[in-house]
Design a protein around this motif. Structure first.
Motif, PDB file in Angstrom:
ATOM      1  N   VAL A 158       0.947  -1.226  -0.007  1.00 43.17           N
ATOM      2  CA  VAL A 158       0.019  -0.040   0.055  1.00 43.17           C
ATOM      3  C   VAL A 158       0.831   1.518   0.051  1.00 43.17           C
ATOM      4  O   VAL A 158       1.929   1.528   0.776  1.00 43.17           O
ATOM      5  N   LEU A 159       0.602   2.109  -0.840  1.00 43.98           N
ATOM      6  CA  LEU A 159       1.533   3.500  -1.048  1.00 43.98           C
ATOM      7  C   LEU A 159       0.780   4.387  -0.976  1.00 43.98           C
ATOM      8  O   LEU A 159      -0.313   4.753  -1.644  1.00 43.98           O
ATOM      9  N   ASP A 160       0.977   5.452   0.106  1.00 50.14           N
ATOM     10  CA  ASP A 160       0.288   6.648   0.428  1.00 50.14           C
ATOM     11  C   ASP A 160       1.208   7.608  -0.108  1.00 50.14           C
ATOM     12  O   ASP A 160       2.470   7.782  -0.093  1.00 50.14           O
ATOM     13  N   VAL A 161       0.537   8.326  -1.078  1.00 53.64           N
ATOM     14  CA  VAL A 161       1.388   9.657  -1.793  1.00 53.64           C
ATOM     15  C   VAL A 161       0.840  11.105  -1.535  1.00 53.64           C
ATOM     16  O   VAL A 161       1.466  12.211  -2.057  1.00 53.64           O
TER      17      VAL A 161
ATOM     18  N   GLY B 116       8.415  15.619  -6.209  1.00 57.78           N
ATOM     19  CA  GLY B 116       8.999  15.961  -7.545  1.00 57.78           C
ATOM     20  C   GLY B 116       9.978  14.838  -7.697  1.00 57.78           C
ATOM     21  O   GLY B 116       9.731  13.497  -7.843  1.00 57.78           O
ATOM     22  N   GLN B 117      11.325  15.410  -8.094  1.00 61.83           N
ATOM     23  CA  GLN B 117      12.407  14.282  -8.383  1.00 61.83           C
ATOM     24  C   GLN B 117      12.528  13.514  -7.261  1.00 61.83           C
ATOM     25  O   GLN B 117      12.945  12.103  -7.460  1.00 61.83           O
ATOM     26  N   GLY B 118      12.428  14.080  -6.035  1.00 62.08           N
ATOM     27  CA  GLY B 118      12.601  12.943  -4.934  1.00 62.08           C
ATOM     28  C   GLY B 118      11.479  11.664  -4.880  1.00 62.08           C
ATOM     29  O   GLY B 118      11.748  10.638  -4.315  1.00 62.08           O
ATOM     30  N   PHE B 119      10.233  12.059  -5.419  1.00 62.92           N
ATOM     31  CA  PHE B 119       9.438  11.182  -5.406  1.00 62.92           C
ATOM     32  C   PHE B 119       9.688   9.884  -6.674  1.00 62.92           C
ATOM     33  O   PHE B 119       9.866   8.777  -6.277  1.00 62.92           O
ATOM     34  N   LEU B 120      10.192  10.398  -7.569  1.00 68.19           N
ATOM     35  CA  LEU B 120      10.807   9.735  -8.718  1.00 68.19           C
ATOM     36  C   LEU B 120      11.894   8.652  -8.275  1.00 68.19           C
ATOM     37  O   LEU B 120      11.996   7.447  -8.397  1.00 68.19           O
ATOM     38  N   ASP B 121      12.938   9.168  -7.486  1.00 68.49           N
ATOM     39  CA  ASP B 121      13.974   8.416  -6.928  1.00 68.49           C
ATOM     40  C   ASP B 121      13.426   7.503  -6.292  1.00 68.49           C
ATOM     41  O   ASP B 121      13.941   6.226  -6.045  1.00 68.49           O
ATOM     42  N   GLU B 122      12.765   7.810  -5.203  1.00 67.46           N
ATOM     43  CA  GLU B 122      12.258   6.803  -4.105  1.00 67.46           C
ATOM     44  C   GLU B 122      11.421   5.696  -4.850  1.00 67.46           C
ATOM     45  O   GLU B 122      11.604   4.536  -4.470  1.00 67.46           O
ATOM     46  N   VAL B 123      10.552   5.922  -5.727  1.00 63.06           N
ATOM     47  CA  VAL B 123       9.523   5.085  -6.508  1.00 63.06           C
ATOM     48  C   VAL B 123      10.583   4.293  -7.377  1.00 63.06           C
ATOM     49  O   VAL B 123      10.400   3.003  -7.276  1.00 63.06           O
ATOM     50  N   GLN B 124      11.751   4.618  -7.876  1.00 61.81           N
ATOM     51  CA  GLN B 124      12.573   3.726  -8.759  1.00 61.81           C
ATOM     52  C   GLN B 124      13.308   2.737  -7.973  1.00 61.81           C
ATOM     53  O   GLN B 124      13.786   1.593  -8.319  1.00 61.81           O
TER      54      GLN B 124
ATOM     55  N   VAL C 108      -2.374   2.272  -4.556  1.00 63.68           N
ATOM     56  CA  VAL C 108      -1.876   3.812  -4.610  1.00 63.68           C
ATOM     57  C   VAL C 108      -3.226   4.578  -3.986  1.00 63.68           C
ATOM     58  O   VAL C 108      -4.226   4.467  -4.472  1.00 63.68           O
ATOM     59  N   TYR C 109      -2.799   5.486  -3.003  1.00 60.71           N
ATOM     60  CA  TYR C 109      -3.939   6.365  -2.643  1.00 60.71           C
ATOM     61  C   TYR C 109      -3.680   7.893  -2.077  1.00 60.71           C
ATOM     62  O   TYR C 109      -2.323   7.754  -1.804  1.00 60.71           O
ATOM     63  N   CYS C 110      -4.258   8.867  -2.149  1.00 63.57           N
ATOM     64  CA  CYS C 110      -4.043  10.216  -1.889  1.00 63.57           C
ATOM     65  C   CYS C 110      -5.012  10.603  -1.076  1.00 63.57           C
ATOM     66  O   CYS C 110      -5.847   9.797  -0.609  1.00 63.57           O
ATOM     67  N   LYS C 111      -5.489  11.791  -1.166  1.00 67.89           N
ATOM     68  CA  LYS C 111      -6.530  12.258  -0.224  1.00 67.89           C
ATOM     69  C   LYS C 111      -8.091  12.223  -1.006  1.00 67.89           C
ATOM     70  O   LYS C 111      -8.894  11.677  -0.639  1.00 67.89           O
ATOM     71  N   ALA C 112      -7.950  12.231  -2.549  1.00 68.19           N
ATOM     72  CA  ALA C 112      -9.267  12.361  -3.105  1.00 68.19           C
ATOM     73  C   ALA C 112      -9.213  11.368  -4.580  1.00 68.19           C
ATOM     74  O   ALA C 112     -10.090  11.065  -4.910  1.00 68.19           O
ATOM     75  N   GLY C 113      -7.760  10.791  -4.741  1.00 61.80           N
ATOM     76  CA  GLY C 113      -7.785   9.948  -6.084  1.00 61.80           C
ATOM     77  C   GLY C 113      -6.962  10.358  -7.036  1.00 61.80           C
ATOM     78  O   GLY C 113      -6.605   9.904  -8.163  1.00 61.80           O
ATOM     79  N   GLY C 114      -6.888  11.835  -7.280  1.00 60.59           N
ATOM     80  CA  GLY C 114      -6.074  12.596  -8.450  1.00 60.59           C
ATOM     81  C   GLY C 114      -4.585  12.248  -8.356  1.00 60.59           C
ATOM     82  O   GLY C 114      -4.408  11.712  -9.529  1.00 60.59           O
ATOM     83  N   ARG C 115      -4.061  12.727  -7.249  1.00 59.37           N
ATOM     84  CA  ARG C 115      -2.485  12.478  -7.146  1.00 59.37           C
ATOM     85  C   ARG C 115      -2.211  11.051  -7.408  1.00 59.37           C
ATOM     86  O   ARG C 115      -0.993  10.509  -7.882  1.00 59.37           O
ATOM     87  N   SER C 116      -2.982  10.099  -6.564  1.00 55.61           N
ATOM     88  CA  SER C 116      -2.637   8.498  -6.725  1.00 55.61           C
ATOM     89  C   SER C 116      -2.927   8.222  -8.114  1.00 55.61           C
ATOM     90  O   SER C 116      -2.056   7.255  -8.556  1.00 55.61           O
ATOM     91  N   GLY C 117      -3.819   8.647  -9.021  1.00 53.67           N
ATOM     92  CA  GLY C 117      -3.703   8.337 -10.111  1.00 53.67           C
ATOM     93  C   GLY C 117      -2.583   8.745 -11.169  1.00 53.67           C
ATOM     94  O   GLY C 117      -2.167   8.042 -11.922  1.00 53.67           O
ATOM     95  N   GLN C 118      -2.193   9.895 -10.863  1.00 55.14           N
ATOM     96  CA  GLN C 118      -0.785  10.381 -11.510  1.00 55.14           C
ATOM     97  C   GLN C 118       0.296   9.437 -10.898  1.00 55.14           C
ATOM     98  O   GLN C 118       1.159   9.380 -11.846  1.00 55.14           O
ATOM     99  N   ALA C 119       0.386   9.213  -9.689  1.00 53.97           N
ATOM    100  CA  ALA C 119       1.404   8.262  -9.183  1.00 53.97           C
ATOM    101  C   ALA C 119       1.351   6.758  -9.929  1.00 53.97           C
ATOM    102  O   ALA C 119       2.634   6.359 -10.408  1.00 53.97           O
ATOM    103  N   CYS C 120       0.456   6.302 -10.144  1.00 59.32           N
ATOM    104  CA  CYS C 120       0.196   5.310 -10.885  1.00 59.32           C
ATOM    105  C   CYS C 120       0.607   5.477 -12.296  1.00 59.32           C
ATOM    106  O   CYS C 120       1.387   4.219 -12.800  1.00 59.32           O
ATOM    107  N   ALA C 121       0.179   6.076 -12.718  1.00 52.16           N
ATOM    108  CA  ALA C 121       0.407   6.403 -14.242  1.00 52.16           C
ATOM    109  C   ALA C 121       2.437   6.581 -14.508  1.00 52.16           C
ATOM    110  O   ALA C 121       2.906   5.904 -15.383  1.00 52.16           O
ATOM    111  N   VAL C 122       2.883   7.170 -13.655  1.00 52.75           N
ATOM    112  CA  VAL C 122       4.276   7.591 -13.504  1.00 52.75           C
ATOM    113  C   VAL C 122       4.937   6.075 -13.315  1.00 52.75           C
ATOM    114  O   VAL C 122       6.000   5.884 -13.974  1.00 52.75           O
TER     115      VAL C 122
END
Length: 104
Positions: free
Chosen positions: A21-24, A46-54, A64-78
């Motif tokens: 489970v990933l909280d973004v 930003g880049q720190g997120f990419l570095d950690e995810v990699q 993956v989840y965030c507060k309302a579903g938007g950022r987590s959708g972006q995180a899944c796409a990335v």
């Protein structure tokens, strides 16, 4: 990536012994509570997120989840672009979460 309702998300999560489970959300949002055992990586880093995810295991399934579903959708796409095959976005995010909550 798939967008799942809370019911679908929990059902798939319980059935997957290779899941993370990933909280973004931001640290301020996480301070209000977190889904138990979630890994926290703030997407706004930003880049720190990419570095950690990699550094994550691409063979795992990520819920993956965030507060309302938007950022987590972006995180899944990335994450999908980075080679993660199994990512699930929680529709409605933590704001609509009905399950257990813990503090960090």
């Amino acid at each position: 990536m798939a967008d799942l309702t809370q019911h679908e998300w929990i059902s798939k999560l319980k059935a997957d012994n290779n899941a993370i489970v990933l909280d973004v959300r931001t640290p301020e949002e996480v301070a209000q509570g977190i889904i138990p055992n979630a890994l926290h990586i703030d997407i706004f880093k930003g880049q720190g997120f990419l570095d950690e995810v990699q550094q994550l295991d691409r063979t795992k399934t990520y819920f993956v989840y965030c507060k309302a579903g938007g950022r987590s959708g972006q995180a899944c796409a990335v994450m999908n672009q980075l080679g993660f095959n199994q990512t699930y976005n929680l529709l409605g995010g933590f704001s609509e979460w009905q399950g257990e909550v813990s503090s960090l």
